[in-house]
Design an enzyme around this catalytic site. Structure first.
Site, short mmCIF file in Angstrom:
data_model
loop_
_atom_site.label_atom_id
_atom_site.label_comp_id
_atom_site.label_asym_id
_atom_site.label_seq_id
_atom_site.Cartn_x
_atom_site.Cartn_y
_atom_site.Cartn_z
CG LEU A 17 -80.28 -20.22 24.99
CD1 LEU A 17 -80.56 -19.24 24.04
CD2 LEU A 17 -79.12 -20.83 25.20
CD GLN A 84 -80.37 -15.03 26.95
OE1 GLN A 84 -80.89 -16.10 26.54
NE2 GLN A 84 -79.94 -13.92 26.10
CG ASP A 217 -82.57 -36.15 35.52
OD1 ASP A 217 -82.82 -35.94 34.51
OD2 ASP A 217 -81.90 -35.27 36.51
CG ASP A 262 -81.90 -30.65 39.96
OD1 ASP A 262 -82.42 -31.38 39.00
OD2 ASP A 262 -80.89 -30.92 40.27
CG ASP A 276 -90.13 -28.54 47.30
OD1 ASP A 276 -89.96 -28.62 46.16
OD2 ASP A 276 -91.31 -28.69 48.09
#
Length: 293
Positions: A17, A84, A217, A262, A276
């Protein structure tokens, strides 16, 4: 030592999305596409409607799979669907398994999203709030498509939201059950109709300091705010998708210390401790290569 992720079949990274490939120097799959290419993989990002139903986006994906096959001479593709995008990938594999070697779900709402359920209840069908939200979402989707240079495609924000609710995904799963677990929180069959199914996802961790996240963040802050709307998978979600809801096929891991953004290496994904996000994709391409895909 040079990594080898030269899969037999091309890899398509399928966005979810409000997704896109590139806007200026900013890529949705930040560094992931380049890392895979550096390790020898052929990688493509298909252009799909930014907002639409799983089936509509899945049909668009099928059309672009055909273009990739024509352009590369390959017989099949490996699909890695984010959010999605996992449902679009599942649809494509169910409808045309002969051209799909594997489907990998990355934080996919394979049993629906409790956040989508909350938003669906908040936007009463036919009322002004829903109409306004749809207009705003459609304008935003068109704006993203314009900035990214993607071809103009139909948008349907309400269909997109409905498509990831638990009720609608349940109906979707009855038609396309390939790779789904038989029990809640379990694993599904890895190989169905010649297609291999895999999944991975993350969860928000209790102590933000333990994750190594940049406290400023905004995307992680947003995911933590969204996490409050989960009941069945409270404290077991990434802010947008529940841990066990994400399971499909062979579950590589569903509790990486990663929020929903992330996993595509956005912002805090680049400053995690001990994980990572880009490495997960390279390692998975190597996994696909090792099984002949």
């Amino acid at each position: 030592m040079q990594r080898n992720a030269s899969t037999l079949y091309p890899i398509l990274l399928v966005h979810g999305l409000f997704g896109f490939d590139q806007i200026g120097s900013f890529g949705l799959f930040h560094d992931i596409k380049q890392a895979l290419r550096t390790c020898g993989a052929r990688v493509f990002i298909p252009h799909l409607s930014v907002t639409h139903s799983n089936e509509a986006r899945g049909d668009q994906l099928l059309a672009q799979i055909e273009r990739v096959l024509e352009g590369t001479g390959a017989q099949k593709v490996n699909l890695i669907g984010y959010s999605q995008g996992a449902l679009a990938a599942r649809y494509a594999a169910a409808v045309a398994p002969q051209v799909v070697a594997s489907v990998t779900s990355v934080s996919g709402p394979n049993q629906g999203s409790e956040l989508a359920d909350f938003l669906h209840r908040a936007l009463i069908p036919g009322h002004l709030a829903e109409q306004t939200a749809e207009e705003v979402a459609t304008l935003f989707a068109d704006f993203l498509s314009l900035l990214s240079g993607s071809p103009k495609l139909p948008q349907n924000a309400v269909a997109a939201l409905n498509a990831i609710t638990t009720e609608e995904v349940c109906a979707f799963n009855r038609k396309y059950p390939q790779g789904l677990p038989k029990t809640w929180g379990g694993k599904g069959r890895e190989l169905v109709n010649g297609v291999r199914y895999y999944s991975w996802s993350g969860t928000l961790q209790g102590n933000i300091g333990d994750e190594g996240i940049n406290p400023l963040d905004p995307l992680n802050t947003m995911c933590r705010a969204f996490s409050r709307y989960f009941n069945t998978e409270a404290e077991q979600n990434d802010g947008m998708v529940g841990r066990f809801s994400s399971h499909l096929g062979t579950v590589i891991r569903s509790d990486y210390p990663l929020d929903h953004l992330d996993v595509i290496n956005q912002l805090s994904g680049r400053v995690r401790r001990g994980i990572d996000p880009v490495e997960l994709y390279v390692r998975h391409a190597e996994r696909l290569r090792d099984v002949g895909l």
